[in-house]
Design a protein around this motif. Structure first.
Motif, PDB file in Angstrom:
ATOM      1  N   ASP A  22       0.822  -1.202   0.000  1.00  0.00           N
ATOM      2  CA  ASP A  22       0.000   0.000   0.000  1.00  0.00           C
ATOM      3  C   ASP A  22       0.862   1.261   0.000  1.00  0.00           C
ATOM      4  O   ASP A  22       1.423   1.640   1.025  1.00  0.00           O
ATOM      5  CB  ASP A  22      -0.915  -0.022   1.225  1.00  0.00           C
ATOM      6  CG  ASP A  22      -2.028   0.999   1.146  1.00  0.00           C
ATOM      7  OD1 ASP A  22      -1.842   2.009   0.445  1.00  0.00           O
ATOM      8  OD2 ASP A  22      -3.076   0.789   1.783  1.00  0.00           O
ATOM      9  N   HIS A  23       0.959   1.916  -1.160  1.00  0.00           N
ATOM     10  CA  HIS A  23       1.724   3.154  -1.264  1.00  0.00           C
ATOM     11  C   HIS A  23       1.154   4.255  -0.373  1.00  0.00           C
ATOM     12  O   HIS A  23       1.895   5.086   0.148  1.00  0.00           O
ATOM     13  CB  HIS A  23       1.738   3.652  -2.709  1.00  0.00           C
ATOM     14  CG  HIS A  23       2.388   2.718  -3.672  1.00  0.00           C
ATOM     15  ND1 HIS A  23       1.726   1.652  -4.231  1.00  0.00           N
ATOM     16  CD2 HIS A  23       3.653   2.668  -4.157  1.00  0.00           C
ATOM     17  CE1 HIS A  23       2.541   0.999  -5.033  1.00  0.00           C
ATOM     18  NE2 HIS A  23       3.718   1.592  -5.007  1.00  0.00           N
ATOM     19  N   ALA A 148      11.553  12.046 -13.515  1.00  0.00           N
ATOM     20  CA  ALA A 148      12.710  11.636 -12.721  1.00  0.00           C
ATOM     21  C   ALA A 148      12.259  10.973 -11.421  1.00  0.00           C
ATOM     22  O   ALA A 148      12.797   9.927 -11.021  1.00  0.00           O
ATOM     23  CB  ALA A 148      13.597  12.849 -12.417  1.00  0.00           C
ATOM     24  N   TYR A 149      11.266  11.559 -10.759  1.00  0.00           N
ATOM     25  CA  TYR A 149      10.732  10.947  -9.539  1.00  0.00           C
ATOM     26  C   TYR A 149      10.078   9.608  -9.852  1.00  0.00           C
ATOM     27  O   TYR A 149      10.176   8.655  -9.071  1.00  0.00           O
ATOM     28  CB  TYR A 149       9.727  11.887  -8.871  1.00  0.00           C
ATOM     29  CG  TYR A 149      10.351  12.833  -7.884  1.00  0.00           C
ATOM     30  CD1 TYR A 149      10.436  12.516  -6.533  1.00  0.00           C
ATOM     31  CD2 TYR A 149      10.873  14.060  -8.299  1.00  0.00           C
ATOM     32  CE1 TYR A 149      11.013  13.389  -5.622  1.00  0.00           C
ATOM     33  CE2 TYR A 149      11.449  14.940  -7.396  1.00  0.00           C
ATOM     34  CZ  TYR A 149      11.515  14.603  -6.063  1.00  0.00           C
ATOM     35  OH  TYR A 149      12.094  15.476  -5.165  1.00  0.00           O
ATOM     36  N   GLY A 150       9.392   9.530 -10.996  1.00  0.00           N
ATOM     37  CA  GLY A 150       8.778   8.269 -11.384  1.00  0.00           C
ATOM     38  C   GLY A 150       9.796   7.177 -11.623  1.00  0.00           C
ATOM     39  O   GLY A 150       9.622   6.033 -11.177  1.00  0.00           O
ATOM     40  N   LEU A 151      10.892   7.508 -12.308  1.00  0.00           N
ATOM     41  CA  LEU A 151      11.947   6.526 -12.562  1.00  0.00           C
ATOM     42  C   LEU A 151      12.618   6.095 -11.265  1.00  0.00           C
ATOM     43  O   LEU A 151      12.917   4.909 -11.071  1.00  0.00           O
ATOM     44  CB  LEU A 151      12.980   7.112 -13.527  1.00  0.00           C
ATOM     45  CG  LEU A 151      12.544   7.221 -14.989  1.00  0.00           C
ATOM     46  CD1 LEU A 151      13.590   7.980 -15.806  1.00  0.00           C
ATOM     47  CD2 LEU A 151      12.309   5.825 -15.590  1.00  0.00           C
ATOM     48  N   ALA A 152      12.854   7.055 -10.373  1.00  0.00           N
ATOM     49  CA  ALA A 152      13.459   6.716  -9.086  1.00  0.00           C
ATOM     50  C   ALA A 152      12.552   5.808  -8.268  1.00  0.00           C
ATOM     51  O   ALA A 152      13.033   4.992  -7.454  1.00  0.00           O
ATOM     52  CB  ALA A 152      13.771   7.984  -8.312  1.00  0.00           C
ATOM     53  N   SER A 153      11.250   5.927  -8.481  1.00  0.00           N
ATOM     54  CA  SER A 153      10.297   5.120  -7.718  1.00  0.00           C
ATOM     55  C   SER A 153      10.283   3.660  -8.163  1.00  0.00           C
ATOM     56  O   SER A 153       9.892   2.788  -7.372  1.00  0.00           O
ATOM     57  CB  SER A 153       8.884   5.703  -7.864  1.00  0.00           C
ATOM     58  OG  SER A 153       8.803   6.986  -7.281  1.00  0.00           O
ATOM     59  N   LEU A 154      10.677   3.380  -9.410  1.00  0.00           N
ATOM     60  CA  LEU A 154      10.598   2.008  -9.913  1.00  0.00           C
ATOM     61  C   LEU A 154      11.441   1.032  -9.094  1.00  0.00           C
ATOM     62  O   LEU A 154      10.909   0.038  -8.572  1.00  0.00           O
ATOM     63  CB  LEU A 154      10.982   1.965 -11.391  1.00  0.00           C
ATOM     64  CG  LEU A 154       9.966   2.560 -12.373  1.00  0.00           C
ATOM     65  CD1 LEU A 154      10.528   2.570 -13.785  1.00  0.00           C
ATOM     66  CD2 LEU A 154       8.665   1.758 -12.330  1.00  0.00           C
ATOM     67  N   PRO A 155      12.767   1.251  -8.957  1.00  0.00           N
ATOM     68  CA  PRO A 155      13.547   0.301  -8.153  1.00  0.00           C
ATOM     69  C   PRO A 155      13.153   0.321  -6.681  1.00  0.00           C
ATOM     70  O   PRO A 155      13.134  -0.720  -6.015  1.00  0.00           O
ATOM     71  CB  PRO A 155      14.996   0.758  -8.357  1.00  0.00           C
ATOM     72  CG  PRO A 155      14.901   2.180  -8.784  1.00  0.00           C
ATOM     73  CD  PRO A 155      13.629   2.283  -9.561  1.00  0.00           C
ATOM     74  N   MET A 160      10.651  -2.211  -1.838  1.00  0.00           N
ATOM     75  CA  MET A 160       9.613  -2.144  -0.811  1.00  0.00           C
ATOM     76  C   MET A 160       8.665  -3.339  -0.902  1.00  0.00           C
ATOM     77  O   MET A 160       8.236  -3.884   0.124  1.00  0.00           O
ATOM     78  CB  MET A 160       8.835  -0.843  -0.942  1.00  0.00           C
ATOM     79  CG  MET A 160       9.620   0.395  -0.582  1.00  0.00           C
ATOM     80  SD  MET A 160      10.102   0.448   1.155  1.00  0.00           S
ATOM     81  CE  MET A 160       8.513   0.728   1.923  1.00  0.00           C
ATOM     82  N   ALA A 161       8.339  -3.762  -2.126  1.00  0.00           N
ATOM     83  CA  ALA A 161       7.451  -4.913  -2.290  1.00  0.00           C
ATOM     84  C   ALA A 161       8.086  -6.173  -1.714  1.00  0.00           C
ATOM     85  O   ALA A 161       7.424  -6.987  -1.059  1.00  0.00           O
ATOM     86  CB  ALA A 161       7.131  -5.113  -3.768  1.00  0.00           C
ATOM     87  N   LEU A 162       9.383  -6.349  -1.939  1.00  0.00           N
ATOM     88  CA  LEU A 162      10.079  -7.521  -1.416  1.00  0.00           C
ATOM     89  C   LEU A 162      10.193  -7.466   0.102  1.00  0.00           C
ATOM     90  O   LEU A 162       9.979  -8.464   0.795  1.00  0.00           O
ATOM     91  CB  LEU A 162      11.468  -7.622  -2.051  1.00  0.00           C
ATOM     92  CG  LEU A 162      11.503  -7.975  -3.544  1.00  0.00           C
ATOM     93  CD1 LEU A 162      12.910  -7.835  -4.087  1.00  0.00           C
ATOM     94  CD2 LEU A 162      10.983  -9.393  -3.766  1.00  0.00           C
ATOM     95  N   TRP A 209       4.936   7.917  -6.853  1.00  0.00           N
ATOM     96  CA  TRP A 209       3.931   8.607  -7.648  1.00  0.00           C
ATOM     97  C   TRP A 209       2.935   9.370  -6.775  1.00  0.00           C
ATOM     98  O   TRP A 209       1.733   9.347  -6.996  1.00  0.00           O
ATOM     99  CB  TRP A 209       3.228   7.598  -8.565  1.00  0.00           C
ATOM    100  CG  TRP A 209       4.233   6.887  -9.413  1.00  0.00           C
ATOM    101  CD1 TRP A 209       4.801   7.351 -10.563  1.00  0.00           C
ATOM    102  CD2 TRP A 209       4.844   5.614  -9.147  1.00  0.00           C
ATOM    103  NE1 TRP A 209       5.723   6.438 -11.028  1.00  0.00           N
ATOM    104  CE2 TRP A 209       5.778   5.371 -10.188  1.00  0.00           C
ATOM    105  CE3 TRP A 209       4.698   4.666  -8.133  1.00  0.00           C
ATOM    106  CZ2 TRP A 209       6.543   4.214 -10.244  1.00  0.00           C
ATOM    107  CZ3 TRP A 209       5.463   3.521  -8.184  1.00  0.00           C
ATOM    108  CH2 TRP A 209       6.375   3.303  -9.236  1.00  0.00           C
ATOM    109  N   ARG A 210       3.480  10.046  -5.797  1.00  0.00           N
ATOM    110  CA  ARG A 210       2.671  10.850  -4.887  1.00  0.00           C
ATOM    111  C   ARG A 210       3.301  12.235  -4.727  1.00  0.00           C
ATOM    112  O   ARG A 210       4.482  12.425  -4.957  1.00  0.00           O
ATOM    113  CB  ARG A 210       2.569  10.194  -3.493  1.00  0.00           C
ATOM    114  CG  ARG A 210       1.960   8.797  -3.469  1.00  0.00           C
ATOM    115  CD  ARG A 210       0.501   8.823  -3.842  1.00  0.00           C
ATOM    116  NE  ARG A 210      -0.140   7.521  -3.683  1.00  0.00           N
ATOM    117  CZ  ARG A 210      -0.234   6.603  -4.631  1.00  0.00           C
ATOM    118  NH1 ARG A 210       0.297   6.837  -5.836  1.00  0.00           N
ATOM    119  NH2 ARG A 210      -0.857   5.472  -4.412  1.00  0.00           N
TER     120      ARG A 210
END
Length: 218
Positions: A22-23, A148-155, A160-162, A209-210
């Motif tokens: 949950d983001h 840039a924030y979106g790309l940083a959020s991917l990894p 966080m999911a793991l 993405w917030r």
């Protein structure tokens, strides 16, 4: 979009579908840090299953949650211990917002579902003098900074999911079952309109993405 990139994005979607987290709840501790140690009354707009409402109740005299989904409000009631000073209401977040004033108003990933200016005007009207409004919102990616924030959020999202799911596949929690709508306003416009309506408001882009908005009513 190239074929390898499409395959990568599909694989990423499958990964997160199997390991959701949950983001919005990730921002709950940050929200609490923006608030006084104790406050009299609070309103959580778009409360969902009531996770943030219950956290606010530890520090508030009375807390009310409102959501337009009657089913999720009923679930929030069932999940809330009767000794907590909490109540819930079903209603439109603008037209049927419970009367205030409130010392604290919170709104997480809901504002992009509402008429932006009208919603902020109503939130400000319901807030008591000296009260605090905290918004965690979603914005459309438009600028280089947004991407840039979106790309940083991917990894970070994968990590966080793991970590949160301990590497396991899990069932999507009830807090993540609300309808999803893509935002139609970019951060620059959101920040400009919010600062015009709420002088002194602090807005920041965030991960996952917030964006965040904090305003203290004079």
């Amino acid at each position: 979009m190239t074929r390898p990139l499409k395959r990568f994005l599909r694989a990423l979607d499958r990964f997160h579908a199997e390991r959701p987290w949950d983001h919005n709840a990730h921002y709950h501790p940050w929200i609490l840090r923006q608030l006084p140690a104790r406050f009299g009354s609070a309103l959580d707009i778009g409360c969902g299953s009531g996770d943030l409402v219950r956290s606010l109740a530890v520090r508030g005299g009375t807390v009310r949650g409102v959501d337009s989904d009657a089913g999720i409000v009923e679930r929030a009631r069932k999940l809330t211990p009767p000794e907590l000073p909490v109540s819930y209401a079903v209603g439109d977040a603008v037209k049927e917002l419970p009367p205030g004033p409130y010392d604290v108003i919170t709104c997480v990933a809901v504002l992009h579902h509402l008429p932006f200016r009208e919603a902020l005007e109503v939130f400000a009207e319901r807030l008591a003098p000296g009260g605090t409004l905290v918004v965690v919102g979603c914005a459309r990616e438009e600028s280089a900074a947004d991407y840039a924030y979106g790309l940083a959020s991917l990894p970070a999202n994968v990590v966080m999911a793991l970590v949160r799911n301990k590497g396991r596949k899990v069932v999507r929690p009830a807090s993540m079952t609300a309808p999803v709508r893509a935002p139609d306003m970019g951060f620059a416009r959101i920040a400009g309109e919010a600062r015009a309506l709420l002088p002194g408001a602090r807005l920041r882009r965030g991960l996952f993405w917030r964006y965040t908005l904090v305003w203290r009513k004079p």
